[in-house]
Scaffold this motif. Structure first.
Motif, PDB file in Angstrom:
ATOM      1  N   MET A   5       0.843  -1.196   0.000  1.00  0.00           N
ATOM      2  CA  MET A   5       0.000   0.000   0.000  1.00  0.00           C
ATOM      3  C   MET A   5       0.874   1.240   0.000  1.00  0.00           C
ATOM      4  O   MET A   5       1.943   1.258   0.605  1.00  0.00           O
ATOM      5  N   ASP A   9      -3.258   5.193  -1.991  1.00  0.00           N
ATOM      6  CA  ASP A   9      -4.295   4.173  -1.836  1.00  0.00           C
ATOM      7  C   ASP A   9      -5.258   4.463  -0.682  1.00  0.00           C
ATOM      8  O   ASP A   9      -6.180   3.680  -0.436  1.00  0.00           O
ATOM      9  N   PHE A  13      -8.521   2.243   0.064  1.00  0.00           N
ATOM     10  CA  PHE A  13      -8.449   1.336   1.208  1.00  0.00           C
ATOM     11  C   PHE A  13      -9.609   1.583   2.163  1.00  0.00           C
ATOM     12  O   PHE A  13     -10.264   0.647   2.617  1.00  0.00           O
ATOM     13  N   SER A  17     -12.254  -1.238   2.942  1.00  0.00           N
ATOM     14  CA  SER A  17     -12.304  -1.726   4.309  1.00  0.00           C
ATOM     15  C   SER A  17     -13.704  -1.535   4.896  1.00  0.00           C
ATOM     16  O   SER A  17     -14.219  -2.409   5.607  1.00  0.00           O
ATOM     17  N   GLY A  51       0.496  -3.836   4.724  1.00  0.00           N
ATOM     18  CA  GLY A  51      -0.700  -3.770   3.900  1.00  0.00           C
ATOM     19  C   GLY A  51      -0.386  -3.907   2.426  1.00  0.00           C
ATOM     20  O   GLY A  51       0.636  -3.406   1.949  1.00  0.00           O
ATOM     21  N   TYR A  52      -1.264  -4.572   1.729  1.00  0.00           N
ATOM     22  CA  TYR A  52      -1.103  -4.828   0.300  1.00  0.00           C
ATOM     23  C   TYR A  52      -2.371  -4.477  -0.457  1.00  0.00           C
ATOM     24  O   TYR A  52      -3.479  -4.625   0.056  1.00  0.00           O
ATOM     25  N   ILE A  53      -2.183  -4.034  -1.675  1.00  0.00           N
ATOM     26  CA  ILE A  53      -3.276  -3.756  -2.618  1.00  0.00           C
ATOM     27  C   ILE A  53      -3.194  -4.792  -3.725  1.00  0.00           C
ATOM     28  O   ILE A  53      -2.101  -5.121  -4.199  1.00  0.00           O
ATOM     29  N   LYS A  60      -7.979  -1.384  -8.894  1.00  0.00           N
ATOM     30  CA  LYS A  60      -7.808  -1.928  -7.546  1.00  0.00           C
ATOM     31  C   LYS A  60      -8.877  -2.992  -7.347  1.00  0.00           C
ATOM     32  O   LYS A  60     -10.063  -2.743  -7.549  1.00  0.00           O
ATOM     33  N   TYR A  63      -7.633  -5.738  -1.062  1.00  0.00           N
ATOM     34  CA  TYR A  63      -6.520  -5.403  -0.173  1.00  0.00           C
ATOM     35  C   TYR A  63      -6.351  -6.498   0.870  1.00  0.00           C
ATOM     36  O   TYR A  63      -7.228  -7.348   1.051  1.00  0.00           O
TER      37      TYR A  63
END
Length: 146
Positions: A5, A9, A13, A17, A51-53, A60, A63
């Motif tokens: 991330m 983002d 995110f 989320s 954290g990853y996307i 996108k 996540y």
């Protein structure tokens, strides 16, 4: 594509989320302020969170959040897969499996255990994890606080 991330983002995110925390994959929602605080911790470089996307077709697609802890029981670092969310239009494309492979490779030789939680009724996710070799722990989890 799976990538760390970045500041750009933030709003994606927060939106994803919020969707995750209003889905059947979780027991209850959380305040958006918690989500924003988590993102701020990520951007501050906390050693306890990663954290990853996920991107697919230039968009996108989801996540994931990881928490890093130490466990005497496991004999070393434990990577907790705190959250995985894939937008509905990208589900079923193997992104989750690809991500789990990615995490296993990224933490190979570094983490003693990779651990995750899954809602009992989320059979699809449970089957994915079982097929990847994950086993159920017979713990009752308890908490105090938020």
């Amino acid at each position: 594509m799976i990538r760390k991330m970045e500041q750009k983002d933030r709003e994606a995110f927060v939106e994803m989320s919020n969707e995750f925390y209003h889905s059947e994959a979780v027991l209850h929602s959380i305040p958006e302020s918690f989500i924003r605080k988590t993102f701020d911790e990520l951007m501050a470089g906390s050693p306890y969170i990663d954290g990853y996307i996920f991107e697919c077709d230039g968009e996108k697609a989801g996540y994931s959040l990881l928490s890093i802890t130490y466990s005497n029981e496991a004999g070393g670092l434990v990577v907790w897969v705190e959250e995985i969310y894939i937008l509905p239009k990208f589900q079923g494309r193997g992104i989750g499996k690809e991500y789990m492979d990615f995490i296993e490779e990224a933490y190979k030789g570094k983490a003693a255990r990779i651990r995750l939680e899954v809602e009992e009724g989320n059979e699809r996710a449970i089957n994915i994890y079982k097929n990847k070799g994950y086993k159920q722990l017979d713990y009752v989890q308890m908490y105090k606080g938020k």
